[in-house]
Design a protein around this motif. Structure first.
Motif, PDB file in Angstrom:
ATOM      1  N   PRO A  23       0.807  -1.232   0.000  1.00  0.00           N
ATOM      2  CA  PRO A  23       0.000   0.000   0.000  1.00  0.00           C
ATOM      3  C   PRO A  23       0.832   1.270   0.000  1.00  0.00           C
ATOM      4  O   PRO A  23       0.320   2.341  -0.324  1.00  0.00           O
ATOM      5  CB  PRO A  23      -0.815  -0.118   1.296  1.00  0.00           C
ATOM      6  CG  PRO A  23      -0.833  -1.573   1.613  1.00  0.00           C
ATOM      7  CD  PRO A  23       0.499  -2.084   1.150  1.00  0.00           C
ATOM      8  N   LEU A  60      -6.727  10.029  -0.461  1.00  0.00           N
ATOM      9  CA  LEU A  60      -5.363  10.055   0.069  1.00  0.00           C
ATOM     10  C   LEU A  60      -4.576  11.205  -0.537  1.00  0.00           C
ATOM     11  O   LEU A  60      -3.679  11.758   0.095  1.00  0.00           O
ATOM     12  CB  LEU A  60      -4.645   8.732  -0.210  1.00  0.00           C
ATOM     13  CG  LEU A  60      -5.024   7.535   0.648  1.00  0.00           C
ATOM     14  CD1 LEU A  60      -4.218   6.308   0.223  1.00  0.00           C
ATOM     15  CD2 LEU A  60      -4.793   7.823   2.129  1.00  0.00           C
ATOM     16  N   LEU A  65       2.420   4.816   3.882  1.00  0.00           N
ATOM     17  CA  LEU A  65       1.237   4.212   4.483  1.00  0.00           C
ATOM     18  C   LEU A  65       1.290   2.703   4.278  1.00  0.00           C
ATOM     19  O   LEU A  65       0.731   2.161   3.334  1.00  0.00           O
ATOM     20  CB  LEU A  65      -0.031   4.798   3.867  1.00  0.00           C
ATOM     21  CG  LEU A  65      -1.357   4.385   4.507  1.00  0.00           C
ATOM     22  CD1 LEU A  65      -1.418   4.829   5.969  1.00  0.00           C
ATOM     23  CD2 LEU A  65      -2.523   4.969   3.728  1.00  0.00           C
ATOM     24  N   TRP A  74      -2.092   1.530   7.963  1.00  0.00           N
ATOM     25  CA  TRP A  74      -3.460   1.726   7.484  1.00  0.00           C
ATOM     26  C   TRP A  74      -4.441   1.045   8.432  1.00  0.00           C
ATOM     27  O   TRP A  74      -5.438   1.646   8.851  1.00  0.00           O
ATOM     28  CB  TRP A  74      -3.585   1.150   6.072  1.00  0.00           C
ATOM     29  CG  TRP A  74      -4.970   1.187   5.513  1.00  0.00           C
ATOM     30  CD1 TRP A  74      -5.955   0.239   5.659  1.00  0.00           C
ATOM     31  CD2 TRP A  74      -5.538   2.226   4.719  1.00  0.00           C
ATOM     32  NE1 TRP A  74      -7.087   0.627   5.012  1.00  0.00           N
ATOM     33  CE2 TRP A  74      -6.865   1.826   4.419  1.00  0.00           C
ATOM     34  CE3 TRP A  74      -5.044   3.432   4.229  1.00  0.00           C
ATOM     35  CZ2 TRP A  74      -7.704   2.625   3.647  1.00  0.00           C
ATOM     36  CZ3 TRP A  74      -5.895   4.218   3.459  1.00  0.00           C
ATOM     37  CH2 TRP A  74      -7.208   3.818   3.177  1.00  0.00           C
ATOM     38  N   ARG A 105      -7.331   2.996  10.808  1.00  0.00           N
ATOM     39  CA  ARG A 105      -8.761   2.773  10.608  1.00  0.00           C
ATOM     40  C   ARG A 105      -9.394   2.143  11.840  1.00  0.00           C
ATOM     41  O   ARG A 105     -10.550   2.432  12.165  1.00  0.00           O
ATOM     42  CB  ARG A 105      -8.996   1.911   9.358  1.00  0.00           C
ATOM     43  CG  ARG A 105      -8.493   2.545   8.071  1.00  0.00           C
ATOM     44  CD  ARG A 105      -9.084   3.932   7.829  1.00  0.00           C
ATOM     45  NE  ARG A 105     -10.448   3.848   7.345  1.00  0.00           N
ATOM     46  CZ  ARG A 105     -11.431   4.645   7.722  1.00  0.00           C
ATOM     47  NH1 ARG A 105     -11.205   5.587   8.633  1.00  0.00           N
ATOM     48  NH2 ARG A 105     -12.630   4.513   7.227  1.00  0.00           N
ATOM     49  N   PRO A 133      -6.742   8.203   7.014  1.00  0.00           N
ATOM     50  CA  PRO A 133      -5.434   8.528   6.429  1.00  0.00           C
ATOM     51  C   PRO A 133      -5.573   9.535   5.287  1.00  0.00           C
ATOM     52  O   PRO A 133      -6.490   9.454   4.471  1.00  0.00           O
ATOM     53  CB  PRO A 133      -4.926   7.181   5.902  1.00  0.00           C
ATOM     54  CG  PRO A 133      -5.703   6.152   6.668  1.00  0.00           C
ATOM     55  CD  PRO A 133      -7.054   6.770   6.873  1.00  0.00           C
ATOM     56  N   GLU A 191     -13.141  -1.462   6.520  1.00  0.00           N
ATOM     57  CA  GLU A 191     -11.744  -1.091   6.342  1.00  0.00           C
ATOM     58  C   GLU A 191     -11.222  -1.693   5.062  1.00  0.00           C
ATOM     59  O   GLU A 191     -11.493  -2.840   4.727  1.00  0.00           O
ATOM     60  CB  GLU A 191     -10.939  -1.598   7.542  1.00  0.00           C
ATOM     61  CG  GLU A 191     -11.346  -0.929   8.824  1.00  0.00           C
ATOM     62  CD  GLU A 191     -10.728  -1.613  10.029  1.00  0.00           C
ATOM     63  OE1 GLU A 191      -9.778  -2.379   9.841  1.00  0.00           O
ATOM     64  OE2 GLU A 191     -11.206  -1.376  11.139  1.00  0.00           O
ATOM     65  N   SER A 228      -7.832  -1.839   2.095  1.00  0.00           N
ATOM     66  CA  SER A 228      -6.462  -1.537   1.718  1.00  0.00           C
ATOM     67  C   SER A 228      -6.494  -0.391   0.730  1.00  0.00           C
ATOM     68  O   SER A 228      -7.387  -0.317  -0.117  1.00  0.00           O
ATOM     69  CB  SER A 228      -5.792  -2.751   1.070  1.00  0.00           C
ATOM     70  OG  SER A 228      -4.741  -2.360   0.231  1.00  0.00           O
ATOM     71  N   PRO A 229      -5.511   0.544   0.752  1.00  0.00           N
ATOM     72  CA  PRO A 229      -5.532   1.655  -0.192  1.00  0.00           C
ATOM     73  C   PRO A 229      -5.341   1.214  -1.624  1.00  0.00           C
ATOM     74  O   PRO A 229      -5.568   2.000  -2.537  1.00  0.00           O
ATOM     75  CB  PRO A 229      -4.378   2.544   0.286  1.00  0.00           C
ATOM     76  CG  PRO A 229      -3.531   1.672   1.109  1.00  0.00           C
ATOM     77  CD  PRO A 229      -4.428   0.644   1.705  1.00  0.00           C
TER      78      PRO A 229
END
Length: 257
Positions: free
Chosen positions: A24, A40, A149, A154, A158, A164, A251, A253-254
């Motif tokens: 990420p 982000l 991040l 992350w 969260r 974030p 939640e 993952s970016p």
């Protein structure tokens, strides 16, 4: 038992965990986060610039920024180091009393690359508690040290209810040899309506004295933004996807969503 196979599996497992943790962090790259995670990237309303500062509070430099922001009639978001909050509680309360938004940066800067699920959660909890208990405010935002991040950071953010956010444009004001001109040049590369600007109100993790460069560049940045009819303020007024609830829900993952 196939010992070579077992050994290769044992070697590969930590590598796989480390890779999953760092994946990420590709959001550190502006094109990646702009394309995959605009929240982000700090994108907000087209008529607004979010002004943010990292690494404070610093008793040597932060008061100068507060005076300059007051002179300019501005409020900003400060991403704070928890350990420094406990060293300078009166200064942090002053920041809150003057209407600035307080957010969480870290407890103290730590190398970002290795998986630290327990330590990352503990450090963020301590930093969040320091801001909350010092000022009575509830931080909304988290920006990791170095803008890296990782998956564990992350997850920790969260779990603690922190959103974030990185940045759209930065001034590279932490570098040795930076000057007001170079800071403005670096910012202009990605500065547009709706941007989140990253600067530093402390040289705690930067070149010695670099905060003076940032302070000198600040009124020039404000002049530039006002000439473009962009309002300047904290992230809470930015109208970003995060503020509108664009990242609400489970939640994620970016990178994987």
């Amino acid at each position: 038992m196939n010992r070579p196979r077992v050994l290769s599996t044992l070697v590969a497992a930590p590598a796989a965990v480390a890779a999953a943790n760092i994946l990420p962090a590709a959001t550190w790259l502006p094109p990646v986060r702009a394309a995959l995670r605009p929240e982000l990237d700090g994108r907000g309303r087209a008529d607004h610039i979010a002004l943010t500062f990292d690494d404070g509070p610093d008793a040597r430099s932060t008061p100068a920024f507060l005076r300059e922001l007051d002179r300019l009639g501005l409020r900003a978001t400060f991403f704070l180091q928890g350990a420094a909050v406990l060293r300078h509680p009166a200064l942090v309360r002053c920041m809150a009393a003057e209407g600035h938004e307080l957010a969480v940066h870290c407890w103290e800067h730590q190398p970002p690359w290795l998986p630290r699920p327990v330590a990352d959660r503990r450090d963020l909890e301590r930093a969040l508690a320091a801001v909350r208990e010092t000022t009575g405010t509830e931080p909304l935002w988290y920006r990791p040290p170095y803008g890296v991040l990782t998956a564990t950071r992350w997850w920790a953010a969260r779990r603690l209810g922190l959103q974030p956010v990185l940045w759209t444009a930065w001034g590279r004001d932490w570098q040795a040899g930076a000057g007001p001109d170079s800071v403005l040049t670096a910012l202009r590369a990605r500065l547009s309506g709706g941007a989140t600007v990253l600067l530093h109100d402390s040289d705690r993790n930067s070149a010695p004295g670099s905060w003076r460069v940032t302070l000198a560049a600040l009124p020039r940045l404000v002049t530039l933004c006002r000439a473009a009819s962009w309002r300047i303020g904290p992230l809470a007024e930015h109208g970003s996807a995060a503020v509108r609830g664009g990242t609400a829900g489970p939640e994620r993952s970016p990178l994987t969503g």
